[in-house]
Design a protein around this motif. Structure first.
Motif, PDB file in Angstrom:
ATOM      1  N   TYR A 123       0.809  -1.093   0.297  1.00 17.43           N
ATOM      2  CA  TYR A 123       0.170   0.272   0.251  1.00 17.43           C
ATOM      3  C   TYR A 123       0.755   1.445  -0.118  1.00 17.43           C
ATOM      4  CZ  TYR A 123      -4.119  -3.301   0.942  1.00 17.43           C
ATOM      5  OH  TYR A 123      -4.987  -3.791   0.991  1.00 17.43           O
ATOM      6  N   PHE A 124       0.189   2.498  -0.324  1.00 19.72           N
ATOM      7  CA  PHE A 124       1.192   3.369  -1.315  1.00 19.72           C
ATOM      8  C   PHE A 124       0.093   4.725  -0.362  1.00 19.72           C
ATOM      9  CE2 PHE A 124       2.699   0.336  -3.899  1.00 19.72           C
ATOM     10  CZ  PHE A 124       4.296   0.138  -3.941  1.00 19.72           C
ATOM     11  N   ASP A 127      -3.322   1.086  -3.495  1.00 21.20           N
ATOM     12  CA  ASP A 127      -3.130  -0.392  -3.787  1.00 21.20           C
ATOM     13  C   ASP A 127      -1.588   0.016  -5.117  1.00 21.20           C
ATOM     14  OD1 ASP A 127      -4.166  -0.773  -5.686  1.00 21.20           O
ATOM     15  OD2 ASP A 127      -5.181  -2.114  -4.824  1.00 21.20           O
ATOM     16  N   ALA A 128      -0.556  -1.425  -5.162  1.00 27.11           N
ATOM     17  CA  ALA A 128       0.111  -1.248  -6.185  1.00 27.11           C
ATOM     18  C   ALA A 128      -0.368  -1.165  -7.183  1.00 27.11           C
ATOM     19  CB  ALA A 128       0.934  -3.352  -6.261  1.00 27.11           C
ATOM     20  N   GLN A 144      -0.626   8.366  -5.484  1.00 25.77           N
ATOM     21  CA  GLN A 144      -0.057   7.292  -7.179  1.00 25.77           C
ATOM     22  C   GLN A 144       1.351   7.600  -7.652  1.00 25.77           C
ATOM     23  OE1 GLN A 144      -1.612   5.215  -8.734  1.00 25.77           O
ATOM     24  NE2 GLN A 144      -3.832   6.045  -7.850  1.00 25.77           N
ATOM     25  N   ARG A 201       3.663   5.693  -5.730  1.00 31.96           N
ATOM     26  CA  ARG A 201       3.072   4.055  -6.073  1.00 31.96           C
ATOM     27  C   ARG A 201       4.069   4.247  -7.221  1.00 31.96           C
ATOM     28  NH1 ARG A 201       0.677   1.409 -10.120  1.00 31.96           N
ATOM     29  NH2 ARG A 201      -0.668   3.562 -10.403  1.00 31.96           N
TER      30      ARG A 201
END
Length: 347
Positions: free
Chosen positions: A3-4, A20-21, A101, A104
């Motif tokens: 998670y980011f 999530d990824a 984003q 990520r």
């Protein structure tokens, strides 16, 4: 599952978005801007990495979240803004989504967060610089007021205060109002000058007790303010693999525009710390015009001045000083006053 998180910081509230990824939004929260509330949300989801932009509160939050065990990074606000500008509407929620984003994908420039001693030194130098500007503004105001009535301030032995006292005592008897104005401005200037002297003493004291600053002050033209400002701004010399990178970091290298057959080199970028850039420029001016002892750096600068003018030479020498100071800091070597380097004799 990785998670980011992206954090959009404001004075009172912080918007948090966790993805999530694959980039799908997992959770969104809006909490008070305090490390405990933010850390509670991030630890609940066990985020792999969280990111926030540079800003007034970023240093405090970054340090507190780092101490709480949160894998936090600080992103360059200019880089982040380039990505966030593609959002159709700018809101705190959308900014948090965009930052998540960016974190990520890793499409961001991670900013080095300076240590507490470096921020203390920078605060001291910034306050001193602000007071010096106020003092100069008051002096210019006094000169302007007197010039309106035909009184040229000029220069006298004893400095600004001595000349002002002479004018107030002798040439302002005809105008009590202007005399009161000049008296008020002079009192304000005296108070500011006293505070500048106090901060100057603190700068000298900090320079004396910091070995690296004392070492950098051995470079011609570099005084306590410039050396302390350099150490406080760079903070950690290992940040730069090459000493030459410090010139670009401080905005002392030309902007390049290259596209197809076009290649243009413009003026210096002026990115980075404005105070240190000005300090290095003043140090370069002192080296070229006041330091009598010759050195390869001065000779190189004078060659540029002969070819392209003193202004260009000062900028070039300022960039070279940034490189030399970093190299001396990393290696511990003394400033080289001659181009010949004596090789150590074999035992």
């Amino acid at each position: 599952m990785q998670y980011f998180a992206g954090l959009d910081i404001s004075q009172e509230k912080t918007s948090i978005c966790i993805v999530d990824a694959e980039g799908r939004i997992i959770a969104e929260r809006k909490v008070a801007t305090c490390p405990e509330a933010i850390a509670d949300v991030l630890t609940k989801f066990s985020v792999t990495r969280a990111g926030l932009e540079t800003g007034p509160l970023s240093v405090w939050l970054w340090n507190e979240l780092k101490a709480a065990g949160v894998p936090i990074i600080c992103m360059d606000a200019r880089h982040a803004n380039a990505a966030l500008s593609m959002m159709p509407a700018k809101t705190d929620r959308n900014d948090a989504v965009g930052l998540a984003q960016i974190v990520r994908t890793g499409w961001c420039k991670i900013v080095h967060v300076k240590s507490a001693p470096s921020h203390e030194a920078r605060a001291l130098l910034a306050a001193r610089s602000q007071l010096v500007q106020i003092r100069c503004s008051l002096e210019n105001e006094i000169r302007g007021v007197l010039r309106t009535f035909g009184i040229v301030f000029g220069k006298r032995v004893g400095g600004f205060a001595r000349r002002a006292e002479e004018i107030v005592a002798g040439e302002l008897d005809i105008s009590p109002t202007i005399r009161a104005v000049v008296d008020a401005l002079m009192k304000a200037r005296a108070d500011i000058a006293a505070q500048v002297s106090s901060l100057d003493a603190r700068v000298r004291s900090m320079a004396r007790t910091t070995p690296v600053v004392r070492h950098l002050m051995t470079v011609p033209g570099v005084g306590a303010v410039t050396a302390l400002g350099y150490v406080a701004t760079i903070d950690d010399p290992s940040r730069f693999r090459r000493s030459a990178s410090t010139g670009a970091y401080l905005g002392l290298t030309p902007k390049i525009y290259a596209s197809g057959e076009t290649m243009k080199a413009g003026r210096i970028s002026r990115r980075g710390d404005d105070f240190l850039r000005r300090s290095l420029y003043e140090a370069a001016n002192a080296l070229l015009t006041r330091v009598a002892r010759p050195s390869p750096l001065k000779t190189w600068g004078l060659r540029i001045a002969k070819r392209g003018g003193f202004k260009r030479a000062k900028v070039a020498v300022a960039r070279k000083l940034a490189v030399v100071l970093h190299a001396m800091w990393r290696s511990g070597e003394a400033f080289r006053w001659s181009s010949s380097v004596t090789e150590p004799t074999a035992a």
